[in-house]
Design a protein around this motif. Structure first.
Motif, short mmCIF file in Angstrom:
data_model
loop_
_atom_site.label_atom_id
_atom_site.label_comp_id
_atom_site.label_asym_id
_atom_site.label_seq_id
_atom_site.Cartn_x
_atom_site.Cartn_y
_atom_site.Cartn_z
N TRP A 1 0.92 -1.20 -0.13
CA TRP A 1 0.05 -0.11 0.10
C TRP A 1 0.87 1.13 0.04
CZ3 TRP A 1 -5.60 0.84 0.08
CH2 TRP A 1 -5.55 2.14 0.56
N ASN A 2 1.88 1.25 0.53
CA ASN A 2 2.81 2.32 0.89
C ASN A 2 3.90 2.61 -0.32
OD1 ASN A 2 1.43 2.72 3.27
ND2 ASN A 2 2.92 2.33 4.50
N PHE B 1 6.18 3.46 -3.28
CA PHE B 1 6.11 4.51 -4.03
C PHE B 1 6.81 4.77 -5.17
CE2 PHE B 1 7.67 9.02 -4.46
CZ PHE B 1 6.48 9.75 -4.81
N LEU B 2 8.14 4.07 -5.06
CA LEU B 2 9.22 4.17 -6.32
C LEU B 2 8.53 3.66 -7.61
CD1 LEU B 2 11.71 5.09 -7.68
CD2 LEU B 2 12.94 3.12 -6.64
N LEU C 1 5.36 5.53 -8.85
CA LEU C 1 5.78 6.74 -9.37
C LEU C 1 6.14 6.56 -10.81
CD1 LEU C 1 6.33 9.73 -8.95
CD2 LEU C 1 8.48 9.35 -8.26
N THR C 2 7.29 5.81 -11.05
CA THR C 2 7.67 5.38 -12.47
C THR C 2 6.77 4.70 -13.51
OG1 THR C 2 8.84 3.64 -11.44
CG2 THR C 2 9.93 5.78 -11.83
N PRO D 1 -0.23 6.84 -2.55
CA PRO D 1 1.12 7.69 -2.28
C PRO D 1 1.24 8.43 -3.45
CG PRO D 1 1.18 5.28 -1.73
CD PRO D 1 0.06 5.49 -2.50
N ALA E 1 1.46 12.60 -3.31
CA ALA E 1 2.53 13.37 -3.54
C ALA E 1 2.55 14.43 -4.87
CB ALA E 1 3.50 12.17 -3.84
#
Lengths: 275, 433
Positions: free
Chosen positions: A206-207, A209-210, A213-214, A225, A229
């Motif tokens: 759930w947390n 990010f990397l 994001l990509t 997230p 963000a």
């Protein structure tokens, strides 16, 4: 008595330090937009609370907040289910069966859990792009397995080891095969441990990010997230909206933590503490 | 008895571990090897002639078929324009040379076939299939093609024709050069490039500073708090639950919370730090090199100390109380008890916790990405952030992969250091007996 007061003073200080940011986030989220700047921004209370920030979070057309929540739920749930099923078999084999290369397998699983995610992102990204799988749930579930599977195997193995060997021995005498022993005896007994592991894997997924994001850059496939963000625009940062979104995301986690704290603590500490 | 069914226990074990082994090989081990492989090539996603690993000379048919006919028609059109009359002969000559470019390739009937196929697919706005997308060239023909395109570009530059036509031709010739794909193996040159960049050493330094300071503070604070609350008291459940919340929320959310509180105009923490005289003015916190690193470490300490406390507390609870009683009877002071009993018995827990925390801190990405973006002036740029920017902002996957490999090696060194030299025993719980 004096000692006790000092002690509770420390505990309160600690709680204050831990909880203050959440309190501040909440206050910010219910302040009307005019009180987010200037002197009122530092006020610990507001005389005219407003739900405007919450309304903004759900109604802004440019960022489908509910969709972010849904995406995170789908990705984290499937990742959890998938890695737990695979990990159960592996953990049972490691805990209970004899085979060559067990320590090598454990070492590899541990090493993979230590991998920096950035070390796998280039090939994963290129692969997903080639097969047109960026901006999809699969595109995140696949790389998430890299950290979910080792985490699940590692935790589950500890739980499988705690099941008394005698239970299985007697089943063995009765002629149960390893596979029968596994799903008739072990799996039901280890259910609480499996659940604890599921919580840990779910939170990790759930947390994340990397990768999110990509790989999923389309609004329709962003996870929570990444969505939060990227709330911040180019020039202005909508602090009220961000605070409201943070509160919305934090509340379910707080409820979950309150309900399952014993299990979570047990799961977190099982890897690090020798008994 | 299980042998009768053809499954020995050993075979069942292999069957049980097979899915996990396959998955780990495919999604973890292979990508790491592939990252290393990529780091030996000049791969750039924003350059069509370098957007993958290429072992041989090829022509990017998709690009060539798209651009070449436009160039030909552009040259024809500008030939017909009266204002280009003065340079007509020169233009004609170049037009001939452009036509020759394709003729030299059509010596091979396969080329013409593939060209027409790609052309008709493009007409229908379809996607060119993988098998047709490139056409193999020999090294000599690739190099002569590239040379010819370069000279044509130079010649066009000298032409005294209308600027719009000229720019169009130059752009197309440039684009055509990019369709000539060359093998992009560069060996270890990404690595030598990287270690000559001050920015790389800066990011390594930032990562180390962040890791060492934040983990050290978290350990000391975590241990102190764990010792303090390692007893029965009212409200223990509340403390434990509240400790879990910072751990459970996404790092991104905590980073945003702190970003707001550190804000130079409206941030309550910035105001507080200014009020107690820590910082000269509120804006300093996220705009100066030193204080932005301070802010990042501060936010990390807030998020991870509770987690550290939890682990150390669990470790403390395994130490038998009778040890302290015996020490008390022998007249050992509290401090002696701490150094002679608590610390040695807690050492395994501390080492394992430290190892995982150090690795996590070294990999830090989310927190920095959201809180400072690596700024100001790269003062908080960590290895992960630098790698990310190289890959996804500059689209330089070759160099980015080299940075990934370096990061990977650092992680390996840290792990080996903890396990070999400090004796962190991470396997003891799960090791086969």
């Amino acid at each position: 008595m004096r000692k006790k007061i000092v002690f509770y003073l420390f505990v309160c200080l600690f709680l204050f330090a831990v909880l203050f940011p959440f309190f501040w986030q909440f206050i910010t989220s219910i302040k009307p937009p005019t009180e987010l700047f200037g002197e009122r921004a530092f006020s610990f209370y507001t005389t005219n609370p407003s739900l405007q920030s919450y309304i903004n979070v759900f109604t802004d057309q440019k960022r489908p907040f509910l969709r972010y929540l849904w995406n995170s739920t789908v990705v984290a749930s499937i990742t959890t289910a998938f890695s737990l099923i695979i990990a159960s078999f592996t953990a049972y084999a490691i805990a209970r069966l004899h085979f060559r290369g067990k320590n090598i397998l454990l070492g590899v699983i541990l090493a993979v859990s230590m991998f920096p995610q950035i070390a796998t992102i280039a090939p994963v990204y290129l692969f997903l792009q080639q097969f047109d799988q960026t901006n999809s749930y699969f595109g995140l579930i696949l790389p998430y397995t890299t950290f979910a599977l080792p985490l699940a195997v590692w935790n589950l193995t500890t739980y499988y080891k705690q099941i008394p060997l005698e239970l299985e021995e007697s089943a063995k005498v009765d002629g149960a095969t390893a596979f029968q022993r596994f799903y008739r005896i072990i799996v039901p007994l280890v259910l609480p441990g499996t659940f604890t592991t599921a919580i840990l894997v779910f939170i990790a997924a759930w947390n994340e990010f990397l990768f999110a994001l990509t790989i999923n850059t389309d609004e329709l496939y962003k996870t929570i997230p990444v969505g939060i963000a990227l709330f911040q625009g180019q020039f202005i940062i909508p602090w009220g909206d961000i605070a409201a979104a943070s509160v919305i995301v934090t509340i379910p986690l707080v409820i979950m933590v309150l309900f399952f704290q014993r299990w979570i603590v047990a799961g977190l500490t099982s890897g690090a503490v020798k008994e | 008895m299980s042998k009768k069914r053809g499954f020995s226990e050993k075979n069942i074990a292999y069957l049980f571990i097979l899915p996990a082994v396959l998955i780990i090989l495919v999604i973890a081990v292979y990508p790491v090897i592939r990252t290393f492989w990529l780091s030996l090539y000049d791969v750039r996603l924003n350059d069509p002639s370098k957007n993958d690993i290429y072992y041989s000379y090829k022509l990017d048919m998709d690009g060539f078929v798209e651009k070449y006919p436009i160039l030909v028609s552009l040259m024809d059109r500008s030939l017909k324009k009266p204002e280009n009359k003065a340079s007509e002969s020169k233009l004609k000559q170049l037009d001939q040379r452009v036509l020759k470019v394709k003729e030299s390739l059509t010596n091979d009937p396969n080329f013409e076939k593939q060209y027409d196929q790609v052309d008709s697919i493009q007409m229908d706005d379809g996607n060119v299939p993988e098998s047709l997308i490139t056409y193999p060239l020999s090294k000599t023909s690739a190099i002569s093609l590239l040379e010819e395109l370069k000279t044509l570009q130079l010649e066009v530059k000298k032409l005294p024709i209308k600027d719009t036509d000229k720019q169009g031709m130059l752009g197309l010739l440039n684009g055509l050069q990019k369709t000539v794909i060359q093998p992009n193996f560069v060996g270890f040159s990404h690595y030598t490039d990287v270690i000559h960049q001050p920015r790389f050493w800066m990011s390594l330094w930032n990562t180390s500073v962040f890791t060492i300071i934040s983990v050290a503070i978290e350990l000391v604070l975590g241990l102190a708090i764990a010792l303090l609350i390692n007893r029965q008291f009212k409200g223990r459940g509340i403390v434990r639950a509240s400790v879990l919340v910072p751990w459970a929320i996404p790092t991104v959310v905590s980073a945003l919370m702190w970003k707001f509180m550190f804000d130079g105009q409206n941030g309550i923490m910035a105001k507080f730090f200014h009020f107690i005289g820590l910082i000269p003015d509120m804006g300093t916190l996220l705009t100066s090199k030193f204080w932005s690193m301070f802010a990042v470490i501060f936010a990390d300490v807030w998020k991870t100390t509770p987690f550290m406390t939890l682990l150390l507390l669990a470790g403390l609870q395994t130490i038998s109380g009778s040890l302290y009683e015996a020490a008390h009877v022998d007249g050992a002071s509290r401090i002696q008890q701490f150094f002679k009993i608590t610390l040695p018995l807690l050492k395994p827990t501390i080492l394992v916790t430290l190892l995982f925390r150090t690795l996590d801190a070294f990999k830090v990405f989310d927190l920095v990405y959201v809180l400072t973006g690596g700024g100001p002036a790269n003062a908080t740029e960590t290895i992960s952030i630098y790698t990310y920017k190289t890959m996804f902002a500059q689209m330089n996957f070759g160099e980015g992969s080299a940075l990934s490999v370096i990061g990977f090696i650092c992680i390996a060194i840290i792990s080996i250091f903890y396990i070999r030299f400090l004796g962190a025993n991470i396997m003891s719980n799960n090791q086969s007996n």
